[in-house]
Scaffold this active site. Structure first.
Site, PDB file in Angstrom:
ATOM      1  N   SER A  63       0.817  -1.227   0.000  1.00 30.34           N
ATOM      2  CA  SER A  63       0.000   0.000   0.000  1.00 30.34           C
ATOM      3  C   SER A  63       0.846   1.270   0.000  1.00 30.34           C
ATOM      4  CB  SER A  63      -0.959   0.004   1.202  1.00 30.34           C
ATOM      5  OG  SER A  63      -1.781  -1.142   1.191  1.00 30.34           O
ATOM      6  N   ARG A  64       2.032   1.190  -0.578  1.00 33.71           N
ATOM      7  CA  ARG A  64       2.936   2.336  -0.728  1.00 33.71           C
ATOM      8  C   ARG A  64       3.452   2.879   0.601  1.00 33.71           C
ATOM      9  NH1 ARG A  64       3.345   0.531  -5.383  1.00 33.71           N
ATOM     10  NH2 ARG A  64       4.563   2.332  -6.057  1.00 33.71           N
ATOM     11  N   LEU A  65       3.277   2.139   1.689  1.00 39.71           N
ATOM     12  CA  LEU A  65       3.772   2.582   3.001  1.00 39.71           C
ATOM     13  C   LEU A  65       5.210   2.092   3.181  1.00 39.71           C
ATOM     14  CD1 LEU A  65       0.577   1.949   5.163  1.00 39.71           C
ATOM     15  CD2 LEU A  65       1.362   4.098   4.123  1.00 39.71           C
TER      16      LEU A  65
END
Length: 536
Positions: free
Chosen positions: A510-512
């Site tokens: 999730s692009r974290l």
């Protein structure tokens, strides 16, 4: 074509008459990792020579570099297609005078299917695989593919309703059971396969199949056909991968009624069968890298070259892809502040060793970014050749564009990107030339051809053509043919970047992403590195 193949059949008959035919006649027509140890440790004074990597195979998604192989796309019109009889004759020859066994060919075929799947459908997005296996060798290929997919990081399930009671097949089942791969009966399959699976491997029937499918395979084929209607209803169905022949298709005429399985991927084995001409899905691969030149010659087979060490090769053009839709949902181990080394050089060595152990292509490749007095940045890939407490070392021409920019602005940035590990490292700092002794030592450690190439190339200058470089190289080769030592040119040497900032990046879902920055600060008169987390 038929005349040529007819002539070839006569030659094959002559070959067969000189050797006994294997009882396993007609292989395909019979009815019946992650981190290997590095080969050598990284030398932290100078980098140890790294062997040239294998070429990568085609990756349908630009940016997905991880594999062991190179792209190769073959024009579909130049490929040979086999009739059912011709395919059987090729298998007969493989299994007879050429000495292949069923289990050998099945292992290679199943591995080809698994690698083809992995080229397009990555386990981070397409993880749940259902292999539907028939009673013959096509089903055996599916069983082998399921095992390899497990080791590639997928979560396979197997539906094998009509088991073949032979040691070979029993052994394949045992291998899968030892990996705790679930076997599902037909009754245990959900009505809607799209909810529980991302990939469906159609390994029910091969090119020897005749007539209408019998239960339970008729209903299984209908389940796969019905997935097409989910797509029409704008529901995302699982992708279908057919092994050699889409089950239910006519081997030569294809999907005669137009209402059969419509696979997203077809993995032809040995050579494409005639029905493959009717395949209209986006991904057609050829696998089964076991056709000896003797067979290709005698049958006048036009087959694509397998690149590097690849077990599959794409046939036809890859589908057009919307660049904006390309994305990767990274899955990586956690990367926490309390886990990292206090010294960023130690952390770099740790990650570099991981990249070496993962057999990544040129783990010492790094993007070098520089700017001159005009403030215009430029970047290029260079190779790291040493790293120690004083910094990162590379070698180049002192009259090149990068050298001119560094003379005007002695600061630069390095970027290492290790795709297979979802990692990158940024290093920024001041740059200085290494000593003449260090440059001399490294220059003479290089292959003789590289030494001559460094003298020939007036880097970044305009040349009339490559023939000029080759001619100058030949002249130098002759000039130094009797000399044991080639003198290092004065305009060639090394640079060292003294790091003032590090950033270690690791991709996360999730692009974290993880981003840990090291920056120096004074504490009690000592230089220490401060570690902070940056927002992704």
């Amino acid at each position: 074509m038929r005349g040529v193949l007819g002539k070839s059949r006569k030659m094959i008959c002559s070959l067969l008459s000189q050797a006994p035919v294997s009882p396993a006649y007609y292989y395909r027509s019979s009815p019946s990792i992650y981190k290997p140890k590095p080969s050598n440790r990284f030398s932290w004074g100078f980098l140890a020579p790294i062997p040239s990597p294998a070429i990568r195979v085609f990756c349908s998604k630009p940016g997905e570099v991880g594999g062991l192989m190179a792209s190769s796309v073959q024009n579909q019109g130049s490929i040979s297609y086999l009739t059912q009889r011709e395919a059987a004759e090729v298998d007969e020859t493989l299994m007879g005078p050429l000495g292949f066994s069923v289990d050998q060919l099945m292992e290679l075929a199943g591995l080809s299917v698994a690698t083809s799947i992995n080229e397009v459908y990555k386990p981070s997005e397409y993880n749940r695989v259902l292999a539907i296996c028939g009673p013959g060798n096509n089903g055996g290929d599916g069983l082998v593919a399921a095992r390899h997919l497990y080791h590639f990081g997928y979560k396979p399930f197997v539906c094998y309703p009509k088991r073949t009671q032979k040691p070979l097949y029993s052994g394949l089942v045992t291998q899968l059971e030892s990996l705790s791969i679930p076997f599902l009966s037909v009754d245990e399959l959900p009505m809607d396969l799209s909810k529980d699976f991302d990939i469906l491997v159609d390994a029910m029937f091969g090119f020897s199949f005749h007539g209408a499918p019998r239960p339970p395979f008729d209903d299984l084929i209908k389940k796969l056909i019905n997935l097409h209607y989910y797509e029409q209803a704008q529901r995302k169905p699982p992708v279908i991968v057919s092994v050699d022949i889409p089950s239910g298709w006519h081997v030569e005429e294809g999907d005669v009624g137009g209402d059969g399985i419509k696979p997203d991927m077809l993995v032809s084995l040995t050579a494409p069968k005639l029905c493959a001409k009717k395949f209209s899905g986006p991904h057609h691969f050829l696998g089964g890298r076991f056709v000896p030149p003797a067979i290709a010659e005698k049958y006048k087979l036009q087959l694509p070259q397998y690149p590097g060490i690849s077990m599959c090769v794409r046939i036809g053009k890859p589908p057009q892809i919307d660049i904006s839709s390309l994305r990767e949902n990274y899955i990586s181990p956690e990367f926490l502040e309390e886990q990292v080394e206090a010294d960023p050089l130690d952390q770099f060595r740790k990650w570099f060793d991981d990249a070496m152990a993962a057999n990544l292509k040129e783990p010492n490749a790094m993007a070098l970014s520089t700017t001159g007095k005009d403030g215009k940045p430029s970047s290029r890939m260079v190779l790291l050749k040493g790293v120690d407490k004083d910094g990162f070392v590379w070698f180049t021409n002192y009259e090149s564009q990068k050298a001119r920019q560094l003379s005007e602005n002695p600061h630069a940035a390095l970027l290492f990107y290790w795709d297979g590990l979802n990692r990158q490292v940024r290093v920024e700092g001041s740059v200085e030339k290494v000593s003449d002794e260090e440059s001399e030592q490294y220059f003479h450690s290089r292959p003789r051809g590289s030494q001559l190439g460094a003298i020939v190339s007036k880097q970044s200058t305009v040349v009339p053509g490559c023939h000029v470089l080759h001619q100058q190289y030949k002249e130098l080769e002759e000039k130094y043919s009797k000399e044991s030592l080639i003198p290092k040119p004065k305009y060639w040497g090394g640079y060292r970047l003294k790091p003032e900032r590090f950033e270690f990046w690791q991709g996360q879902p999730s692009r974290l992403h993880d981003r840990l920055e090291y920056s120096p600060q004074e504490t009690d008169g000592k230089r220490v590195w401060k570690i902070v987390r940056l927002a992704p």
